[in-house]
Every structure is written in structure tokens, then in C-alpha cells.
Design a protein around this motif. Structure first.
Motif, PDB file in Angstrom:
ATOM      1  N   UNK A  30     -53.308 -40.273   0.860  1.00 20.88           N
ATOM      2  CA  UNK A  30     -51.732 -40.092   1.142  1.00 20.88           C
ATOM      3  C   UNK A  30     -50.895 -41.334   1.154  1.00 20.88           C
ATOM      4  N   UNK A  31     -51.367 -42.347   2.047  1.00 17.85           N
ATOM      5  CA  UNK A  31     -50.669 -43.537   2.104  1.00 17.85           C
ATOM      6  C   UNK A  31     -50.705 -44.348   0.878  1.00 17.85           C
ATOM      7  N   UNK A  32     -51.950 -44.270   0.421  1.00 13.86           N
ATOM      8  CA  UNK A  32     -52.389 -45.173  -0.924  1.00 13.86           C
ATOM      9  C   UNK A  32     -51.316 -44.726  -2.153  1.00 13.86           C
ATOM     10  N   UNK A  33     -51.237 -43.434  -2.211  1.00 11.12           N
ATOM     11  CA  UNK A  33     -50.219 -42.832  -3.312  1.00 11.12           C
ATOM     12  C   UNK A  33     -48.791 -43.091  -3.035  1.00 11.12           C
ATOM     13  N   UNK A  34     -48.559 -43.093  -1.681  1.00  7.47           N
ATOM     14  CA  UNK A  34     -47.270 -43.252  -1.427  1.00  7.47           C
ATOM     15  C   UNK A  34     -46.851 -44.757  -1.439  1.00  7.47           C
ATOM     16  N   UNK A  35     -47.710 -45.593  -1.365  1.00  2.71           N
ATOM     17  CA  UNK A  35     -47.444 -46.836  -1.742  1.00  2.71           C
ATOM     18  C   UNK A  35     -47.123 -47.178  -3.120  1.00  2.71           C
ATOM     19  N   UNK A  36     -48.059 -46.686  -3.822  1.00  7.32           N
ATOM     20  CA  UNK A  36     -47.611 -46.659  -5.552  1.00  7.32           C
ATOM     21  C   UNK A  36     -46.556 -45.846  -5.864  1.00  7.32           C
ATOM     22  N   UNK A  75     -47.167 -39.097 -11.625  1.00  7.66           N
ATOM     23  CA  UNK A  75     -48.331 -38.631 -10.991  1.00  7.66           C
ATOM     24  C   UNK A  75     -48.656 -38.962  -9.647  1.00  7.66           C
ATOM     25  N   UNK A  76     -48.134 -40.021  -9.174  1.00  4.32           N
ATOM     26  CA  UNK A  76     -48.275 -40.490  -7.790  1.00  4.32           C
ATOM     27  C   UNK A  76     -47.442 -39.858  -6.705  1.00  4.32           C
ATOM     28  N   UNK A  77     -46.272 -39.408  -7.064  1.00  2.00           N
ATOM     29  CA  UNK A  77     -45.580 -38.428  -6.091  1.00  2.00           C
ATOM     30  C   UNK A  77     -46.244 -37.233  -5.785  1.00  2.00           C
ATOM     31  N   UNK A  78     -46.866 -36.558  -6.790  1.00  6.39           N
ATOM     32  CA  UNK A  78     -47.438 -35.311  -6.510  1.00  6.39           C
ATOM     33  C   UNK A  78     -48.749 -35.551  -5.842  1.00  6.39           C
ATOM     34  N   UNK A  79     -49.233 -36.634  -6.063  1.00  9.44           N
ATOM     35  CA  UNK A  79     -50.652 -36.913  -5.486  1.00  9.44           C
ATOM     36  C   UNK A  79     -50.437 -37.123  -3.831  1.00  9.44           C
ATOM     37  N   UNK A  80     -49.275 -37.860  -3.760  1.00  4.77           N
ATOM     38  CA  UNK A  80     -48.893 -38.032  -2.267  1.00  4.77           C
ATOM     39  C   UNK A  80     -48.681 -36.713  -1.340  1.00  4.77           C
ATOM     40  N   UNK A  81     -47.696 -36.071  -2.041  1.00 11.06           N
ATOM     41  CA  UNK A  81     -47.558 -34.872  -1.593  1.00 11.06           C
ATOM     42  C   UNK A  81     -48.801 -33.962  -1.152  1.00 11.06           C
ATOM     43  N   UNK A  82     -49.715 -33.990  -2.097  1.00 16.75           N
ATOM     44  CA  UNK A  82     -50.860 -33.210  -2.169  1.00 16.75           C
ATOM     45  C   UNK A  82     -51.850 -33.491  -1.086  1.00 16.75           C
ATOM     46  N   UNK A  83     -51.932 -35.073  -0.839  1.00 16.01           N
ATOM     47  CA  UNK A  83     -52.949 -35.475   0.126  1.00 16.01           C
ATOM     48  C   UNK A  83     -52.333 -35.333   1.543  1.00 16.01           C
ATOM     49  N   UNK A  84     -51.199 -35.610   1.411  1.00 17.98           N
ATOM     50  CA  UNK A  84     -50.444 -35.436   2.938  1.00 17.98           C
ATOM     51  C   UNK A  84     -50.205 -34.002   3.276  1.00 17.98           C
ATOM     52  N   UNK A  85     -50.369 -33.064   2.379  1.00 19.74           N
ATOM     53  CA  UNK A  85     -50.551 -31.666   2.906  1.00 19.74           C
ATOM     54  C   UNK A  85     -52.012 -31.304   3.364  1.00 19.74           C
ATOM     55  N   UNK A  86     -52.977 -32.173   2.477  1.00 22.30           N
ATOM     56  CA  UNK A  86     -54.538 -31.835   3.112  1.00 22.30           C
ATOM     57  C   UNK A  86     -54.625 -32.692   4.428  1.00 22.30           C
TER      58      UNK A  86
END
Length: 560
Positions: free
Chosen positions: A209-215, A242-253
Motif C-alpha cells: 500500500x505504501x509503495x503504490x501510494x508513493x508511486x 494503475x497505482x491508485x487502484x493498487x494503493x486502495x486495494x492493498x490498503x483495504x487488505x
């Protein structure tokens, strides 16, 4: 009519102000839905009269690919000067600048074409954002036309700068971005460390989540294109999609694991899992170049995901999971920032900033989540400490005789084995009470229990720190003496123990009396392990019983 419309766009004097010269509310705007207009059309009288002057910045929701034209009129009062028009945008497909044009219509510089649709190089060499730098050789009024297209949400707000002042402002902005990036990088390594220590998947999800937030944030700020992907511009919109969607997804997990939704809110847990395929679709759309659809889906996730996690945190908090309070604060901060950004992107509300709200919200969320993780770790340590104490208590209970408080057979075996493993001399005294059965038969089991407890106390007091006393069961006791004395001293100790055991035991007005038979086995004469010593001492003890009881015998003597 065209001249009147053109004159309605104010002329903005240029100056070397430390904060630049804001152009919002002073710029002409024309939307070209088909994207077919060219500069010659724009400068014609028929099209020029269609320019309007928005009261503030121009917003684009990212769900269209319309071309947007801007007309900027400026005035230089100095003999000569260098200037820069900053767009504040970082993710434009095209950013074409025409001009400046002098009052007599002469074009003073060739067109500047920038953006993802252009070849690599160009704009990333000078700044993180799209801007246009130009020089004016003499005083006068000038006109600049800008054509911009984008597949993302944009906030068009232009500012005129003197280049040196722009550089100073960029330094201040870079300091803020550096703080944000530093926190994200620190959180990435923090989660890797926690993953290595605790081996829990939630730390892996928070790492991602932090990685994709940084991206996401580095892409929005233009640093990803400036420093990393400047030679691969086609990848920039894909990463931004793609990065915002992955950020949200992994933050949810991460939230699912942190809040233990499967335990506290199983229905919300299922709903949260149902959002994950939508995030995958948004990522796939971004890779397929369908950025508008990807953005729409990501905006839906940015609202639905935090709402579900907020509800789950409330439920977990009400059920006693106290770290959820910190999580609520963090998720509310980011949710508020995401809502403001989404509403701002769609023109429902207007703020004097664009994605800064998301970056500030993320910054506060990181700080709060660090505290939340610390609170959770403290809770785990407290629980582990309580479990450790409970385990020690259970272990002690399992190895203790409940009647006398001495070691039981299991506790004795554990202690004796460890003592014998250390080597050296030792002596084992196996004690069996004589005349104990008549006490039980005549006075009852309560009287027998009283005898056993008092005998245990006497034995423990006599042995003290020299060894350990245990009750093996019934009326049988055992003593292990480390660093045992010679046989003469052992014989005296055994005799003293028999005298102590033979002392009367008061019980309900009666003086109860028992005696003892003691078998003694020594290391190394009679064996080196517990089984051999017990067998030798048992043989010696029964030798005493066969010869009149109330005495002691050494195993080596009994064997001979």
C-alpha cells in the motif's frame, strides 16, 4: 465583436514577484470537444469570440479527452526579460504552446509541443510540471495560446513567473514533497521489518500500500516522469492509472488484517473482498489504455473502500479492539482528503489546490498509522505477556502436588533430570511413610492429609537449599541432594529426617504418629541416571521395611 471579446480578456502585467503572478480569472478559455481546432482556427475572428473567462481555475474530471485552449495576454514593462508560464499540471497528454504573439500578430518563437504524446526528453529536463519559458526583447503587450489534453483529472491554473523566483518556489515545494516521500519510504522499511519479525500478511499488504501510494503521489507531482520514466513516457499514464487502484486495494487488505474483520465484522469482510476484483479491473483498464474508465472505477473504490473500513473500525472498536480508534482517525483523514479530491476533480466544489489535499491527507494518515501499528504491537505484547504468565502458571500447576505444594512426579522428573545432567556427586533419598494406613483407617482421609502436609513442611524445612523435595504420590516422598556429602553425613541426615517425620502430628485433639523407611542411592556408585537411582533407592527402602521399618539403608549395602 471579435475585437470586443478579445479585449475582454485582461492584460496581465508581468513582475518578478516571489509568489508569481496568478492568472486565474484572467485567462481566456475555449473547450474543443472534437479536438480538431488548430492555431490558425483559434486566431480567427470567428473562433476568437468564443473564448470566455472562467472566474477561477478550469477543472477537468478526467472522463473526456477534449482539447482545452487557453488564451493568455501579458504585458512587459521592462526593456527585456525572461519569463515562465507554469501550468501546475504533471500528467498532460499534450501541452502545446503557441507564441508569444506581438500586438501586430508576429509569432516570436516556434511552437512548443510537450506531453506524453511527444517523444521522450523535452519537458522533464527543466521541471516536474509542464511549463513554458520564453524571452521578450522589448516592452509591449503579448498573447500566448496553450492547447492541453489529458486523460486524467486536471486542474488548470496558470501562473506567470520570473525564472529565478520560480526556482525559489520550487525549492519550498520540494521540501514538502521530500518530507512526504521520506515518511512513505520510512513506512515501507518499517513494514518490511515488522513482516520479518512477526511474519503477518497485513504488514506485507501495508508495505505494498505504501509503495503504490508513493508511486501515485510521485507520479501526480511529476517526479516519476522527471527522474525515473523520462525515457519511457508511454508508461507514465499507465502507472498513474494503475497505482491508485493498487494503493486502495492493498490498503483495504491491510485494514482487513489490522481490524481483524473476519472476527469482528465478517459481513464487511466479505464486502471488502468483493471490491478487490474491481481494483483488478481498474488496473487492467489502465494497462489497456482505457484511462477514463479506469479513473471512474478508481474514484468509486476511493469512496467505497474507506467507507467500509471506517464502518469495520467502528464495529471493532465497540467490541473492545482499542487500536481501531487510531485506525478510524487515520482512515477518516485519508477519506476526507480523497472525497475532497474527487469532488474537486468533478467540479462539485472548488479548492485553491488540486491533489495537495490527497498528499496532505496521506501524510497525516502515515503518521497516525505508525501510532496505530505501535498500539497494536503493544497490545500483542501485552497479550503475549499474559499468555506467558498463564503458561508459566499452568506449567507450575502441572508440576506441583496440590496437597503439599511440593513437586509432583512430573515436576520431580524434570528437575532431577536437569540436576543429574550437570554431573557431579548427588544423593537420592526415597522415603515411604510407615504406619500411615492406620491413620487413614482410624481417623479418616482428612487426618491423613494433615499428616502428609506437616511431613512435607518438615522435610522442606530440613532440606532447604541443599536439594529438592517431591511427593511422588500416596505416602511416598523423595529428596535429591546435589553435591551430596559422604555416606556418614548422609546417614546422620537420614536419621534426622526419620526423627522429624516421627514427631506427633496434632489433629482434633489426637497426636497422630507415623515413621519412615528411607532408601539412599548415590551418584556415581549406584547409577548416573534417574531411573537407575530410583531403582536402587527403592530396593534399599524395601530392604528396611523387610527388616522392621523405621530406618535407612544405602543401596550399595542393600545390594551386598
Amino acid at each position: 465583436m471579435a475585437a470586443a471579446r478579445s479585449a475582454a480578456i485582461p492584460v496581465v502585467p508581468l513582475s518578478a514577484s516571489p509568489s508569481g503572478v496568478p492568472l486565474a480569472g484572467k485567462v481566456g478559455f475555449l473547450e474543443d470537444p472534437e479536438g480538431t481546432l488548430v492555431i490558425a482556427d483559434i486566431r480567427s475572428s470567428a473562433v476568437d469570440q468564443r473564448f470566455s473567462i472562467p472566474p477561477g481555475a478550469v477543472q477537468q474530471d478526467g472522463l473526456d479527452d477534449h482539447a482545452r485552449w487557453f488564451k493568455i495576454r501579458i504585458r512587459q514593462t521592462e526593456p527585456a526579460g525572461e519569463w515562465l508560464i507554469d501550468s501546475s499540471n504533471t500528467a498532460l497528454r499534450t501541452f502545446d504552446v503557441y507564441g508569444p504573439y506581438s500586438d501586430n500578430g508576429a509569432m516570436l518563437a516556434p511552437p512548443s509541443k510537450q506531453g506524453f504524446a511527444q517523444a521522450a526528453g523535452g519537458r522533464w529536463l527543466n521541471s516536474d510540471r509542464f511549463n513554458f519559458r520564453f524571452a521578450l526583447a522589448q516592452p509591449g503587450d503579448y498573447t500566448i495560446y496553450i492547447r492541453a489534453t489529458s486523460v486524467f483529472s486536471e486542474y488548470y491554473s496558470f501562473t506567470a513567473w520570473e525564472p529565478v523566483q520560480f526556482g525559489h518556489a520550487e525549492q519550498r515545494r520540494s521540501m514538502f514533497n521530500g518530507i512526504c516521500y521520506g515518511l512513505f519510504i520510512g513506512m515501507i522499511f518499517y513494514n518490511l521489518m515488522l513482516l520479518w519479525i512477526f511474519d503477518e500478511s497485513l504488514y506485507f499488504y501495508n508495505f505494498l500500500s505504501c509503495l503504490f501510494a508513493l508511486l501515485t503521489l510521485s507520479g501526480i507531482n511529476g517526479h516519476l516522469g522527471h527522474y525515473v520514466l523520462h525515457n519511457h513516457t508511454a508508461l507514465i499514464p499507465i502507472v498513474l492509472g494503475a497505482s491508485p487502484a493498487l494503493w486502495i486495494a492493498f490498503a483495504g487488505m491491510f485494514g482487513r488484517g489490522f481490524l481483524e474483520l473476519q472476527k469482528f465484522a465478517p459481513k464487511l469482510n466479505v464486502c471488502m473482498l468483493a471490491l478487490m476484483p474491481l481494483a483488478s479491473v481498474a488496473v487492467a483498464l489502465a494497462f489497456c489504455g482505457q484511462f477514463s474508465a479506469s479513473l471512474a472505477l478508481t474514484q468509486l473504490l476511493s469512496v467505497a473502500g474507506p467507507l467500509l473500513m471506517f464502518a469495520g473500525a467502528i464495529i471493532a472498536l465497540r467490541r473492545g479492539f482499542t487500536p481501531a480508534a487510531w485506525y478510524i482517525t487515520g482512515i477518516f483523514t485519508l477519506f476526507l482528503a480523497a472525497i475532497c479530491t474527487t469532488l474537486n476533480n468533478n467540479g462539485i466544489i472548488q479548492f485553491p489546490f488540486h491533489y495537495e489535499a490527497l498528499q496532505i491527507g496521506s501524510l497525516f494518515e502515515i503518521i497516525i498509522f505508525i501510532i496505530a501499528l505501535g498500539s497494536r504491537i503493544r497490545g500483542i505484547r501485552r497479550q503475549n505477556g499474559e499468555l506467558g504468565k498463564r503458561a508459566k502458571q499452568l506449567t507450575k500447576t502441572a508440576r506441583t502436588d496440590p496437597l503439599t505444594g511440593l513437586l509432583n512426579r512430573a515436576g520431580w522428573a524434570h528437575y532431577a533430570a536437569r540436576t543429574l545432567d550437570r554431573g557431579g556427586s548427588a544423593a537420592l533419598l526415597l522415603i515411604d511413610l510407615d504406619k500411615f494406613k492406620p491413620v487413614n483407617d482410624q481417623h479418616g482421609h482428612a487426618a491423613g492429609d494433615q499428616v502428609l502436609k506437616l511431613v512435607a513442611e518438615r522435610l522442606q524445612a530440613e532440606v532447604g537449599a541443599q536439594g529438592v523435595v517431591a511427593r511422588l504420590g500416596g505416602d511416598e516422598f523423595v529428596i535429591l541432594l546435589a553435591d551430596a556429602p559422604d555416606s556418614k553425613v548422609l546417614a546422620l541426615q537420614a536419621g534426622k529426617l526419620i526423627d522429624l517425620i516421627s514427631l506427633p502430628v496434632p489433629y482434633e485433639g489426637h497426636a497422630l504418629s507415623v515413621s519412615a523407611s528411607i532408601g539412599i542411592a548415590c551418584v556415581p556408585q549406584d547409577g548416573a541416571d534417574l531411573s537407575m537411582l530410583m531403582h536402587a533407592a527403592d530396593r534399599a527402602m524395601y530392604d528396611i521395611k523387610e527388616n522392621g521399618r523405621a530406618g535407612h539403608a544405602f543401596a550399595c549395602t542393600a545390594a551386598s
